[in-house]
Structure formats: C-alpha cells, structure tokens
Enzyme design. Structure first.
Site, PDB file in Angstrom:
ATOM      1  N   CYS A 135       4.718  -2.299  -0.011  1.00  0.00           N
ATOM      2  CA  CYS A 135       3.393  -3.388   0.341  1.00  0.00           C
ATOM      3  C   CYS A 135       2.304  -2.502   1.145  1.00  0.00           C
ATOM      4  O   CYS A 135       1.189  -2.696   0.646  1.00  0.00           O
ATOM      5  CB  CYS A 135       3.970  -4.615   1.271  1.00  0.00           C
ATOM      6  SG  CYS A 135       4.610  -4.386   2.749  1.00  0.00           S
ATOM      7  N   HIS A 164       4.606  -7.179   6.924  1.00  0.00           N
ATOM      8  CA  HIS A 164       4.331  -7.144   5.585  1.00  0.00           C
ATOM      9  C   HIS A 164       2.734  -7.022   5.428  1.00  0.00           C
ATOM     10  O   HIS A 164       1.898  -7.525   6.155  1.00  0.00           O
ATOM     11  CB  HIS A 164       4.552  -8.491   5.100  1.00  0.00           C
ATOM     12  CG  HIS A 164       4.437  -8.446   3.349  1.00  0.00           C
ATOM     13  ND1 HIS A 164       5.007  -7.588   2.599  1.00  0.00           N
ATOM     14  CD2 HIS A 164       3.552  -9.308   2.885  1.00  0.00           C
ATOM     15  CE1 HIS A 164       4.648  -7.881   1.530  1.00  0.00           C
ATOM     16  NE2 HIS A 164       4.122  -8.969   1.256  1.00  0.00           N
ATOM     17  N   ASN A 171      -1.207 -11.270  -2.384  1.00  0.00           N
ATOM     18  CA  ASN A 171       0.169 -10.561  -1.987  1.00  0.00           C
ATOM     19  C   ASN A 171       0.625  -9.336  -3.128  1.00  0.00           C
ATOM     20  O   ASN A 171      -0.148  -9.337  -4.172  1.00  0.00           O
ATOM     21  CB  ASN A 171       1.273 -11.716  -2.005  1.00  0.00           C
ATOM     22  CG  ASN A 171       2.629 -11.356  -1.168  1.00  0.00           C
ATOM     23  OD1 ASN A 171       2.589 -10.194  -0.606  1.00  0.00           O
ATOM     24  ND2 ASN A 171       3.186 -12.019  -0.655  1.00  0.00           N
TER      25      ASN A 171
END
Length: 334
Positions: free
Chosen positions: A112, A281, A301
């Site tokens: 990520c 994250h 995301n």
C-alpha cells in the site's frame, strides 16, 4: 453482585473478530442512528502493510516544512490567505487526469505504501503538466527498489524521496504491456492469477531492483524516468495545510492505523467503532466535504473497486480519525 458489561466492551476483548460480528455491530448502530457508515462482509481478505518498524525510522517532524510550504502557496496566489472551500474533490477539479479516478488493487501484497504514493505522483504529474496527458508511475519499482518485496513494508515518504533522488518509470496494472515496469501482483479481478499468488507468492513477488523495461515496451528505462523536485511532510494535525496542498498540487498520502472494522467498510463516513487496531495502511487523500453536519476526507484505497464506495472511502475529518491527519506526505513534480 452482578456486573453489567456492555456488548461492545465484551466484544472488544476478543483479539480477532469475525466479519459477521463487525458487520452486525456497525449496522445495528447505524439503524439506531449511532453510526455514519455501513459495513459489509467481503469474500476477500484485505492486506495491510508491516511497516511499523519503518514508521519509527521516519518520525514526524513538526513544522519542518512549514516555511517551504508557506512560500509555495504564496507563490501560487498573490494574497497571503487563500480561501478554502467547504467542499473539494480532485476527481472533478482535474477531471482530465484519468489517474485521479483510478483505484488500484494491491492483491496479496503489503504494498500500500508504494501503490498510494505512485498513484499520487501520477496525479501530480498530470496536474502540473495538463497538456501531456496521464502517466502511470510504477509502484512495482518502488516496491522492489525501496523495500524488499511484498513482505517488507516501508514509509510512504521514502517513495517521494526516491522519486526526487532517482526517478521512477511508468508502470500500469498487472498484465499491462504499455508501461516500463507494470505491477507484478494480480488483483482480485484476475481471478486465477490472484488465487495462484495466494499460494505461490514468491512466483509473483520479484524482490530484485531491475533497471530495464519489459520487452514489449518501446522506451529504455533511462528515458522513461520521471523525477520530482521536492519531497516533504506536512505538519501533523494541520488540516488547513492539508487542504491547501491538495488544492494546489494534488492528492497527498496519509498513513492510517488500521482497525478491524475499517476492513468491513461499505459506505458512509467512517469512524472507528469496534475491533482492535492492527497495523498501518497508506491511503491517498483527494478531497473533503460535509454530510449531515459531519466533516470528512475523501480517500482512495488500494483494495480494488469491490471494496467501499467503488474503491474510495470517506472518513471523519478534523478529529484525527485513525491518525489520518498525523503523517501526511507529498512532493512536487519537475
């Protein structure tokens, strides 16, 4: 003597909740008017990144870039104080940039931190050079050359720095043949390959740092590099600077603390309700707004369009929800 303990407290004692527990709890709260978001049970598991150790190596430097950012904003506007609108969405402000609308799927990979920054860099290049069209910067190069593959993790700021110091080539999604170093990890839309990557991760996770483009691409690696001129961190909890930077330069990247309930997010404005916080994250912030009196950030995301609001999500703004206003990074394109 009887002790009355709330259901919420009891369920928080469980180290790992099932998705059913979380979904039922959040949606019950929503029905009772206690929640601004809705949860959903997903058939996939979604990864975070093990970069707790990297976060410690890149501490937040309060106001370290305040002077630079102030000069940057003032150079764009003749007046000292820029009016910040109540609503802003980079997707509509720079609708000519295809990358602002795109949602990546990091697959079975803790990438990520690389994916979020590569996506934000792609946006910022298009925003600064609108006549050149969209380019997609390689998250795979960042993953291999800064980290050590899917299991390493790293601080997103390291990608901005690498872009400035070494440059990054183009890189599309898994299977793309029109970029230098496309992403090697299949997402959930590539069903068979995604399954294989879950049982044979080393086959897809190449940990070397290649300096060549794929054979099908028409440019050399050196001629395909894009560079940044500056990488920076925003001061923590300064939401005005966050907004100004997004308005002037494009999306920024934030590191959020992942809680179990965020994985089950479906729609609405997220705020933590249940479950433990696990790892960190990285996400991309591209705007803000207000709904029914609740301020929120708009985020992208990297779990594919099956998740959330077609891959995007909204989260409470101004209260440092999930630490989203703590570690913000950005960079300026050459």
């Amino acid at each position: 003597m009887f002790i009355i303990v709330s259901f919420a407290f009891l369920i928080q004692l469980v180290s790992s909740l099932s998705q059913d527990d979380i979904v039922n709890y959040v949606n019950r709260n929503r029905e009772q008017g206690k929640s601004t978001w809705e949860a959903k049970k997903y058939p996939f598991s979604y990864p975070d990144s093990n970069f707790d150790h990297a976060i410690d190596r890149f501490p937040v430097k309060e106001n370290s870039e305040f002077g630079f950012l102030t000069n940057l904003y003032q150079s764009n506007f003749r007046r000292t104080f820029l009016e910040v609108p109540d609503i802003f969405d980079a997707r509509f402000k720079w609708s000519h940039c295809d990358t602002v609308w795109e949602i990546y799927d990091q697959g079975n990979c803790g990438s990520c931190w690389a994916v979020a920054v590569a996506s934000a860099i792609s946006d910022r290049i298009c925003i600064k050079h609108p006549n050149n069209g969209s380019v997609r910067i390689s998250a795979q190069t960042a993953l291999n050359c800064i980290g050590e593959g899917c299991s390493s993790g790293n601080d997103p700021f390291s990608v901005w720095e690498y872009w400035v110091q070494h440059g990054l080539p183009t890189g599309g999604r898994f299977g793309d043949k029109k970029s230098c170093q496309p992403y090697r990890i299949p997402g959930k839309e590539a069903t068979a390959a995604h399954f294989l990557s879950s049982i044979l991760p080393s086959f897809f996770d190449n940990k070397s740092c290649p300096t060549r483009c794929i054979l099908q691409y028409h440019k050399s690696f050196k001629n395909d590099l894009y560079f940044g001129s500056r990488a920076y961190k925003l001061p923590s909890l300064n939401t005005r600077l966050m907004k100004l930077d997004i308005m002037l330069n494009g999306p920024v990247v934030s590191v959020v603390r992942m809680s179990e309930d965020l994985r089950s997010y479906k729609s609405g404005i997220y705020h933590h309700q249940i479950g433990n916080s696990s790892r960190y994250h990285a996400v991309k912030i591209l705007g803000w707004g207000k709904e029914n009196g609740t301020d929120y950030w708009i985020c992208a995301n990297s779990w594919g369009r099956y998740w959330g609001e077609k891959g995007f999500f909204r989260i409470r703004r101004g209260v440092n929800e999930a630490l989203i206003e703590t570690r913000i990074s950005g960079g300026i394109s050459v």
